[in-house]
Design a protein around this motif. Structure first.
Motif, PDB file in Angstrom:
ATOM      1  N   ALA A 121       0.807  -1.219   0.000  1.00  0.00           N
ATOM      2  CA  ALA A 121       0.000   0.000   0.000  1.00  0.00           C
ATOM      3  C   ALA A 121       0.844   1.274   0.000  1.00  0.00           C
ATOM      4  N   ALA A 125      -0.978   4.017  -2.218  1.00  0.00           N
ATOM      5  CA  ALA A 125      -2.035   4.738  -1.496  1.00  0.00           C
ATOM      6  C   ALA A 125      -1.736   6.231  -1.443  1.00  0.00           C
ATOM      7  N   GLY A 129      -5.487   8.719   1.652  1.00  0.00           N
ATOM      8  CA  GLY A 129      -5.921   7.346   1.848  1.00  0.00           C
ATOM      9  C   GLY A 129      -5.267   6.696   3.045  1.00  0.00           C
ATOM     10  N   TRP A 130      -3.931   6.687   3.084  1.00  0.00           N
ATOM     11  CA  TRP A 130      -3.273   5.978   4.187  1.00  0.00           C
ATOM     12  C   TRP A 130      -3.438   6.706   5.520  1.00  0.00           C
ATOM     13  N   ASN A 133      -7.091   6.141   6.653  1.00  0.00           N
ATOM     14  CA  ASN A 133      -7.223   4.734   7.011  1.00  0.00           C
ATOM     15  C   ASN A 133      -6.590   4.445   8.368  1.00  0.00           C
ATOM     16  N   HIS A 138     -11.545   6.707   6.831  1.00  0.00           N
ATOM     17  CA  HIS A 138     -11.485   6.690   5.371  1.00  0.00           C
ATOM     18  C   HIS A 138     -12.835   6.465   4.709  1.00  0.00           C
ATOM     19  N   GLU A 145     -10.343   5.379  -4.067  1.00  0.00           N
ATOM     20  CA  GLU A 145      -8.918   5.292  -3.736  1.00  0.00           C
ATOM     21  C   GLU A 145      -8.644   5.666  -2.285  1.00  0.00           C
ATOM     22  N   SER A 149      -8.673   2.112   0.741  1.00  0.00           N
ATOM     23  CA  SER A 149      -7.220   2.202   0.700  1.00  0.00           C
ATOM     24  C   SER A 149      -6.553   1.280   1.712  1.00  0.00           C
TER      25      SER A 149
END
Length: 409
Positions: A121, A125, A129-130, A133, A138, A145, A149
């Motif tokens: 990832a 990502a 996203g990261w 998350n 998220h 996306e 993610s």
């Protein structure tokens, strides 16, 4: 699959529900079969997951389990509300409740998040996203996306986090509902799941169409991933727990009729419009099955669901669910587009199952349990000063000595 609630930690006088722990694993297994049948991976480079070279077998396997993931996740959301309401302790501090619930989900999530970032990832990502998350926010974003993610199965934890934050606010009103009105409010929750899809169908933009579903990405997000829309399932579980506790669950709707109803709802999911297969087609059967199985535990009727093996599998099911993003999606990508003969394809799926079970056990044993033991409760000791006795209350004056209460953890 959301994080399991502590079914064994019911208030004094309420029976434990080991059969629901065993049933939890079967729901997680449905999600596993759904993931292994996918014709398109949710992680880049989006290669097929389904391992079968024979197109007929591949199609049949995917068709059989294509609705199983929706069923399994909805089951967990209803179950979460049920067991949290069952285990709720009157007067418990909100901070103590949230501390325990956050310690249940975040340690496992953080370990798998790091593994996913290192393995695949981190290279694909986006920052939004990261980062979102990491904090399980998220699924409040409509972009695929972002909301899928890093480790795609964690989308459901975004809903669980909302449930935990809302529970202390909801449990009071739920407790105040008169018993004769519980069925009415349960019906409203079912209607709420349908209303979410009506809004998704008629008010959410239907274009551009998704590449992998019959609806737009925005409709899929609003109807399936958006956490507030899943609150109806959670609250339904809370109401059903009250119905069972009040002894108002109909005896005629036992485990076998509920299983038949679940099978009928699962079959109906193929015929209703796509959005209504997420929850609406199966929500009533899921609620019936959870309640009927809980009644068997209340009445002390033994069964294979409460066996030692099934309870163990249920206890590791949270880790089993979280590991699927790596043990299925990432491992399958290492084979690129390779397809296998039918016997070998089933062996590949068994291999995925073994790896995922191992990962679930490792998370439960070395991450989840130690974190819960160490951080789920405050370690501060509160020592209350001993009261100063009055003259006629002094020890030896005809009364028992007054002791300070034990230290509070």
């Amino acid at each position: 699959m959301p994080a399991p609630a502590p079914i064994s930690a019911a208030p004094k006088g309420r029976p434990r529900l080991p059969s629901l722990t065993g049933l939890r694993f079967l729901a997680a297994l449905m999600v596993f079969f759904f993931h292994t049948g996918l014709s398109n991976s949710p992680i880049p480079p989006n290669r097929p997951i389904n391992p079968f070279a024979d197109e007929g077998v591949a199609h049949a396997y995917e068709w059989l389990f294509v609705k199983a993931g929706y069923l399994g996740v909805s089951f967990f959301f209803v179950l979460s509300g049920f067991v949290l309401a069952w285990a709720a302790k009157p007067g418990e501090r909100t901070t103590a409740f949230l501390r325990r619930r956050l310690m249940k989900i975040f340690p496992n999530h953080l370990v798998v998040w790091v593994l996913a970032m290192v393995l695949f990832a981190g290279a694909v990502a986006p920052t939004a996203g990261w980062l979102s998350n990491l904090f399980l926010l998220h699924t409040f974003f409509p972009q695929p996306e972002i909301n899928l993610s890093v480790n795609p199965p964690t989308w459901s934890l975004g809903s669980e986090l909302l449930f935990y934050m809302a529970f202390p606010l909801i449990i009071g009103p739920v407790r105040r509902i008169a018993e004769r009105r519980l069925w009415f409010w349960s019906a409203l929750m079912v209607a709420g799941t349908i209303a979410v899809q009506l809004v998704s169908t008629y008010l959410v933009p239907a274009t551009p169409k998704s590449a992998i579903t019959p609806v737009s990405d925005t409709q899929f997000w609003f109807g399936y991933l958006f956490p507030p829309g899943r609150l109806f399932e959670f609250v339904l579980g809370m109401l059903l727990a009250r119905i069972v506790l009040a002894g108002r669950w109909p005896r005629a709707l036992g485990v076998l009729p509920s299983l038949a109803l679940t099978a009928a709802g699962y079959a109906a999911a193929w015929y209703v419009p796509f959005q209504y297969s997420f929850v609406a087609a199966t929500i009533v059967p899921i609620g019936a099955l959870i309640s009927a199985v809980a009644v068997t535990d209340v009445e002390g009727r033994g069964g294979w669901l409460r066996s030692r093996v099934m309870v163990f599998l249920g206890e590791i099911s949270f880790g089993f669910y979280l590991c699927q993003g790596i043990a299925i999606f990432w491992l399958r990508s290492l084979f690129e587009d390779t397809r296998f003969s039918t016997p070998t394809g089933f062996l590949v799926i068994l291999g995925f199952l073994a790896v995922t079970l191992l990962g679930g056990w490792l998370l439960h044993t070395f991450v989840e349990q130690p974190a819960m033991r160490r951080w789920s409760r405050s370690r501060r000791r509160v020592t209350l000063p001993a009261p100063r006795p009055a003259a006629d209350d002094a020890p030896g004056a005809g009364r028992e000595p007054v002791h300070a209460p034990p230290a509070v953890r």
